[in-house]
Design a protein around this motif. Structure first.
Motif, PDB file in Angstrom:
ATOM      1  N   VAL A  49       6.684   3.813   0.521  1.00  7.06           N
ATOM      2  CA  VAL A  49       8.172   2.413   1.061  1.00  7.06           C
ATOM      3  C   VAL A  49       7.808   1.321   0.230  1.00  7.06           C
ATOM      4  CG1 VAL A  49       9.010   3.629   3.215  1.00  7.06           C
ATOM      5  CG2 VAL A  49       7.384   2.160   3.192  1.00  7.06           C
ATOM      6  N   HIS A  50       6.479   1.118  -0.118  1.00 11.10           N
ATOM      7  CA  HIS A  50       6.024  -0.108  -0.991  1.00 11.10           C
ATOM      8  C   HIS A  50       6.238  -0.396  -1.542  1.00 11.10           C
ATOM      9  CE1 HIS A  50       4.484  -0.289   3.343  1.00 11.10           C
ATOM     10  NE2 HIS A  50       5.055  -1.495   3.414  1.00 11.10           N
ATOM     11  N   THR A  51       6.117  -1.251  -2.667  1.00  9.54           N
ATOM     12  CA  THR A  51       6.574  -1.234  -4.269  1.00  9.54           C
ATOM     13  C   THR A  51       4.939  -1.907  -5.018  1.00  9.54           C
ATOM     14  OG1 THR A  51       6.309  -4.225  -4.477  1.00  9.54           O
ATOM     15  CG2 THR A  51       8.758  -2.649  -4.169  1.00  9.54           C
ATOM     16  N   VAL A  52       4.695  -1.526  -5.855  1.00 11.76           N
ATOM     17  CA  VAL A  52       3.954  -1.878  -7.292  1.00 11.76           C
ATOM     18  C   VAL A  52       3.084  -2.716  -6.573  1.00 11.76           C
ATOM     19  CG1 VAL A  52       2.153  -1.796  -8.375  1.00 11.76           C
ATOM     20  CG2 VAL A  52       3.499  -0.127  -8.030  1.00 11.76           C
ATOM     21  N   PRO A  53       3.708  -4.586  -6.883  1.00 11.90           N
ATOM     22  CA  PRO A  53       3.081  -5.988  -6.386  1.00 11.90           C
ATOM     23  C   PRO A  53       3.237  -5.877  -4.876  1.00 11.90           C
ATOM     24  CG  PRO A  53       5.656  -5.547  -7.537  1.00 11.90           C
ATOM     25  CD  PRO A  53       4.867  -3.941  -7.388  1.00 11.90           C
ATOM     26  N   TRP A  54       3.458  -4.973  -3.933  1.00  7.11           N
ATOM     27  CA  TRP A  54       3.051  -5.394  -2.900  1.00  7.11           C
ATOM     28  C   TRP A  54       1.741  -4.751  -2.154  1.00  7.11           C
ATOM     29  CZ3 TRP A  54       1.086  -2.348   0.668  1.00  7.11           C
ATOM     30  CH2 TRP A  54       1.539  -2.051   2.044  1.00  7.11           C
ATOM     31  N   PHE A  55       1.440  -3.805  -3.189  1.00  2.00           N
ATOM     32  CA  PHE A  55      -0.244  -2.991  -2.993  1.00  2.00           C
ATOM     33  C   PHE A  55      -0.549  -3.758  -4.034  1.00  2.00           C
ATOM     34  CE2 PHE A  55      -3.380  -0.978  -5.156  1.00  2.00           C
ATOM     35  CZ  PHE A  55      -3.814  -0.048  -3.917  1.00  2.00           C
ATOM     36  N   THR A  56      -0.465  -4.683  -4.688  1.00  2.00           N
ATOM     37  CA  THR A  56      -0.942  -4.937  -5.212  1.00  2.00           C
ATOM     38  C   THR A  56      -1.770  -7.094  -5.268  1.00  2.00           C
ATOM     39  OG1 THR A  56       0.154  -6.076  -7.100  1.00  2.00           O
ATOM     40  CG2 THR A  56      -1.622  -4.645  -7.622  1.00  2.00           C
ATOM     41  N   ALA A  57      -0.933  -7.716  -3.524  1.00  2.00           N
ATOM     42  CA  ALA A  57      -1.133  -8.569  -3.092  1.00  2.00           C
ATOM     43  C   ALA A  57      -2.294  -8.220  -2.149  1.00  2.00           C
ATOM     44  CB  ALA A  57       0.013  -8.770  -3.112  1.00  2.00           C
ATOM     45  N   ARG A  58      -1.972  -7.537  -1.464  1.00  2.00           N
ATOM     46  CA  ARG A  58      -2.892  -6.834  -0.335  1.00  2.00           C
ATOM     47  C   ARG A  58      -4.053  -6.443  -0.887  1.00  2.00           C
ATOM     48  NH1 ARG A  58      -0.734  -6.523   5.530  1.00  2.00           N
ATOM     49  NH2 ARG A  58       0.986  -6.684   4.807  1.00  2.00           N
ATOM     50  N   ALA A  80     -14.381  -1.626  -1.110  1.00  2.00           N
ATOM     51  CA  ALA A  80     -13.937  -0.306  -0.082  1.00  2.00           C
ATOM     52  C   ALA A  80     -14.036  -0.840   1.277  1.00  2.00           C
ATOM     53  CB  ALA A  80     -15.915   0.326   0.358  1.00  2.00           C
ATOM     54  N   LEU A  81     -14.047  -1.744   1.651  1.00  2.00           N
ATOM     55  CA  LEU A  81     -13.494  -3.137   3.200  1.00  2.00           C
ATOM     56  C   LEU A  81     -12.632  -3.089   2.613  1.00  2.00           C
ATOM     57  CD1 LEU A  81     -14.001  -3.535   5.599  1.00  2.00           C
ATOM     58  CD2 LEU A  81     -14.994  -5.640   4.544  1.00  2.00           C
ATOM     59  N   ALA A  82     -11.990  -3.643   0.801  1.00  2.00           N
ATOM     60  CA  ALA A  82     -10.440  -4.600   1.009  1.00  2.00           C
ATOM     61  C   ALA A  82      -9.394  -2.835   0.249  1.00  2.00           C
ATOM     62  CB  ALA A  82     -10.556  -5.014  -0.182  1.00  2.00           C
ATOM     63  N   ILE A  83      -9.992  -1.703  -0.199  1.00  2.00           N
ATOM     64  CA  ILE A  83      -9.107  -0.783   0.281  1.00  2.00           C
ATOM     65  C   ILE A  83      -8.989   0.102   1.079  1.00  2.00           C
ATOM     66  CG2 ILE A  83      -8.871   1.887  -0.400  1.00  2.00           C
ATOM     67  CD1 ILE A  83     -10.348   1.207  -3.026  1.00  2.00           C
ATOM     68  N   ALA A  87      -5.386  -0.111   3.126  1.00  2.00           N
ATOM     69  CA  ALA A  87      -4.581   1.248   3.619  1.00  2.00           C
ATOM     70  C   ALA A  87      -4.022   1.079   5.143  1.00  2.00           C
ATOM     71  CB  ALA A  87      -5.072   2.135   3.323  1.00  2.00           C
ATOM     72  N   ASP A  88      -4.894   0.502   6.123  1.00  2.00           N
ATOM     73  CA  ASP A  88      -4.392   0.356   6.905  1.00  2.00           C
ATOM     74  C   ASP A  88      -3.176  -0.430   7.295  1.00  2.00           C
ATOM     75  OD1 ASP A  88      -7.268   2.075   7.897  1.00  2.00           O
ATOM     76  OD2 ASP A  88      -7.711  -0.072   8.215  1.00  2.00           O
ATOM     77  N   ALA A  89      -3.024  -1.412   6.242  1.00  2.00           N
ATOM     78  CA  ALA A  89      -1.310  -2.090   6.356  1.00  2.00           C
ATOM     79  C   ALA A  89      -0.627  -1.540   6.037  1.00  2.00           C
ATOM     80  CB  ALA A  89      -1.560  -3.140   5.343  1.00  2.00           C
ATOM     81  N   HIS A  90      -0.574   0.219   5.773  1.00  2.00           N
ATOM     82  CA  HIS A  90       0.713   0.885   5.151  1.00  2.00           C
ATOM     83  C   HIS A  90       0.714   2.452   5.617  1.00  2.00           C
ATOM     84  CE1 HIS A  90       0.027   1.932   1.107  1.00  2.00           C
ATOM     85  NE2 HIS A  90      -1.335   1.505   1.620  1.00  2.00           N
ATOM     86  N   ARG A  91      -0.923   2.698   6.588  1.00  2.00           N
ATOM     87  CA  ARG A  91      -0.830   4.485   6.836  1.00  2.00           C
ATOM     88  C   ARG A  91      -0.016   5.327   7.415  1.00  2.00           C
ATOM     89  NH1 ARG A  91      -5.444   5.970   6.888  1.00  2.00           N
ATOM     90  NH2 ARG A  91      -6.564   3.923   6.148  1.00  2.00           N
TER      91      ARG A  91
END
Length: 260
Positions: A49-58, A80-83, A87-91
């Motif tokens: 449900v999120h945009t690519v800019p949301w993902f790259t910013a996170r 690895a930790l950042a990924i 992922a935890d922010a939108h799983r």
């Protein structure tokens, strides 16, 4: 110490999907550079449900914070930790198993008084200039090894995305960090570095306007903005001549230059 970063969207009608950050501790003992290029998904469902800019910013925010604060971790461990953190922010709201879940290419560098670390994943580029002026390009060429006819097919490309024998990007699986191109160089052997998304590397890789050493010279003498404007001029000329052989007419372009 001099650091410059410029990012420019490919189109004013679309959000910029790149991310760039540089962190320089007040002590002057080191620093970190992070550049991401969000992967634009083809039309259709990507499970998120999120945009690519949301993902790259996170992801970019997590990489910047961790690379600046966790000197006890390698860049691969930080990725690895950042990924995992992203992922935890939108799983709970998104299908992270979808092959086109938001993802990005990565170029990172971190340095202290003794060593320069680097990490590249997918088609971003990291350039290291030595004291003698020579330039080494750190690249992940696995996407380039995928035949052009395969990349023209969404389904065929999806079958190779984050798969053995294909290419890898930072998406939702922390294990992909182990696939990144990583290494270290003694600090005394590096005088400056640069990180670029593929929208900026077009100057070398698509248009052949110069080699990596000449690209670095533009960055050092004129700044990242000048390199990107040169790319834009070449893209415009190509469009007037009937278009590019491959890729978008204009791509999001990001470049960061740092003197150590």
């Amino acid at each position: 110490m001099r650091t410059e970063a410029v990012t420019l969207p490919g189109s004013p009608e679309r959000p910029n999907e790149d991310w760039v950050a540089a962190a320089l501790p007040g002590s002057g003992a080191g620093g970190t550079v992070v550049v991401l290029d969000g992967v634009t998904p083809p039309a259709g469902d990507d499970g998120c449900v999120h945009t690519v800019p949301w993902f790259t910013a996170r992801l970019g925010g997590a990489l910047t914070e961790l690379s600046a604060s966790r000197s006890d971790l390698t860049l691969a461990e930080i990725l690895a930790l950042a990924i995992r953190r992203t992922a935890d922010a939108h799983r709970d709201t998104c299908d992270l198993s979808h092959v086109r879940t938001p993802q990005a290419t990565v170029a990172m560098a971190r340095w202290d008084a003794t060593v320069v670390e680097h990490l590249v994943l997918s088609d971003a580029a990291l350039l290291l200039r030595a004291a003698d002026g020579s330039v080494r390009a750190v690249l992940d060429d696995r996407l380039d090894r995928v035949p052009a006819e395969v990349r023209r097919s969404v389904a065929a490309t999806d079958r190779l995305r984050n798969q053995e024998g294909g290419f890898f990007t930072a998406a939702a699986d922390p294990a992909v960090a182990g696939r990144a191109v990583t290494g270290t160089t003694p600090r005394a052997r590096v005088r400056a570095l640069a990180a670029l998304t593929d929208g900026a590397t077009r100057w070398v890789e698509l248009f052949g306007a110069g080699d990596w050493a000449e690209c670095f010279e533009v960055l050092a003498a004129e700044g990242p903005g000048a390199l990107i404007q040169r790319v834009r001029a070449l893209e415009t000329a190509a469009a007037g001549a009937g278009g590019l052989r491959r890729g978008k007419p204009h791509d999001d372009a990001t470049a960061v230059y740092a003197e150590l």
